[in-house]
Design a protein around this motif. Structure first.
Motif, PDB file in Angstrom:
ATOM      1  N   LYS A   1      29.201  47.086  30.405  1.00 44.53           N
ATOM      2  CA  LYS A   1      30.373  47.847  29.979  1.00 44.53           C
ATOM      3  C   LYS A   1      30.342  49.251  30.568  1.00 44.53           C
ATOM      4  O   LYS A   1      31.370  49.781  30.988  1.00 44.53           O
ATOM      5  CB  LYS A   1      30.461  47.913  28.461  1.00 44.53           C
ATOM      6  CG  LYS A   1      31.723  48.616  27.986  1.00 44.53           C
ATOM      7  CD  LYS A   1      31.849  48.611  26.493  1.00 44.53           C
ATOM      8  CE  LYS A   1      33.086  49.292  25.993  1.00 44.53           C
ATOM      9  NZ  LYS A   1      33.569  50.442  26.709  1.00 44.53           N
TER      10      LYS A   1
ATOM     11  N   THR B   1      35.813  39.411  28.975  1.00 44.94           N
ATOM     12  CA  THR B   1      36.679  40.432  28.378  1.00 44.94           C
ATOM     13  C   THR B   1      36.930  41.574  29.347  1.00 44.94           C
ATOM     14  O   THR B   1      38.064  42.008  29.538  1.00 44.94           O
ATOM     15  CB  THR B   1      36.052  40.973  27.084  1.00 44.94           C
ATOM     16  OG1 THR B   1      35.868  39.886  26.166  1.00 44.94           O
ATOM     17  CG2 THR B   1      36.924  42.028  26.444  1.00 44.94           C
ATOM     18  N   LEU B   2      35.881  42.061  29.980  1.00 42.21           N
ATOM     19  CA  LEU B   2      36.024  43.194  30.893  1.00 42.21           C
ATOM     20  C   LEU B   2      36.781  42.823  32.166  1.00 42.21           C
ATOM     21  O   LEU B   2      37.540  43.627  32.706  1.00 42.21           O
ATOM     22  CB  LEU B   2      34.655  43.769  31.241  1.00 42.21           C
ATOM     23  CG  LEU B   2      33.943  44.463  30.083  1.00 42.21           C
ATOM     24  CD1 LEU B   2      32.499  44.775  30.463  1.00 42.21           C
ATOM     25  CD2 LEU B   2      34.681  45.729  29.680  1.00 42.21           C
TER      26      LEU B   2
ATOM     27  N   LYS C   1      39.158  40.532  32.410  1.00 40.57           N
ATOM     28  CA  LYS C   1      40.565  40.285  32.090  1.00 40.57           C
ATOM     29  C   LYS C   1      41.310  41.564  31.702  1.00 40.57           C
ATOM     30  O   LYS C   1      42.527  41.614  31.783  1.00 40.57           O
ATOM     31  CB  LYS C   1      40.681  39.275  30.954  1.00 40.57           C
ATOM     32  CG  LYS C   1      40.318  37.875  31.387  1.00 40.57           C
ATOM     33  CD  LYS C   1      40.514  36.897  30.258  1.00 40.57           C
ATOM     34  CE  LYS C   1      40.188  35.492  30.719  1.00 40.57           C
ATOM     35  NZ  LYS C   1      40.446  34.505  29.663  1.00 40.57           N
ATOM     36  N   LYS C   2      40.563  42.591  31.303  1.00 38.52           N
ATOM     37  CA  LYS C   2      41.169  43.831  30.857  1.00 38.52           C
ATOM     38  C   LYS C   2      41.753  44.587  32.040  1.00 38.52           C
ATOM     39  O   LYS C   2      41.109  44.730  33.082  1.00 38.52           O
ATOM     40  CB  LYS C   2      40.098  44.692  30.174  1.00 38.52           C
ATOM     41  CG  LYS C   2      40.582  46.013  29.663  1.00 38.52           C
ATOM     42  CD  LYS C   2      39.421  46.781  29.032  1.00 38.52           C
ATOM     43  CE  LYS C   2      39.840  48.172  28.650  1.00 38.52           C
ATOM     44  NZ  LYS C   2      38.706  48.939  28.154  1.00 38.52           N
ATOM     45  N   ARG C   3      42.978  45.066  31.902  1.00 41.32           N
ATOM     46  CA  ARG C   3      43.596  45.853  32.970  1.00 41.32           C
ATOM     47  C   ARG C   3      43.003  47.254  32.984  1.00 41.32           C
ATOM     48  O   ARG C   3      42.789  47.850  31.932  1.00 41.32           O
ATOM     49  CB  ARG C   3      45.096  45.925  32.749  1.00 41.32           C
ATOM     50  CG  ARG C   3      45.764  44.567  32.867  1.00 41.32           C
ATOM     51  CD  ARG C   3      47.244  44.746  32.816  1.00 41.32           C
ATOM     52  NE  ARG C   3      47.666  45.436  34.023  1.00 41.32           N
ATOM     53  CZ  ARG C   3      48.397  44.869  34.973  1.00 41.32           C
ATOM     54  NH1 ARG C   3      48.789  43.630  34.851  1.00 41.32           N
ATOM     55  NH2 ARG C   3      48.733  45.548  36.043  1.00 41.32           N
TER      56      ARG C   3
END
Length: 69
Positions: free
Chosen positions: A14, A56-57, A59-61
């Protein structure tokens, strides 16, 4: 990330994304993803926490960059 716990790996991943978001010209190159996931060819064994973090990371814009003229 040898010796990192699952949560420490997720935090480090992250942090890479957070650092990349600070510059509009950043690129993240991912190699040997199976090592991040602790994948084992014998049986379906891998780190689900690391997998979910990556999904998650990825797919995150990225945040919008504000350009000041």
């Amino acid at each position: 990330m040898i010796g990192f716990t699952e949560s420490a790996k997720c935090h480090a991943i992250k942090q890479v994304f957070d650092d990349a978001y600070k510059s509009p010209l950043s690129v993240i190159i991912m190699d040997d993803v199976e090592r991040l996931l602790d994948y084992a060819a014998i049986g379906p064994r891998y780190s689900n926490l690391a997998l979910q973090t990556l999904l998650t990371l990825l797919k995150k814009r990225p945040p919008q960059v504000h350009v000041i003229h």
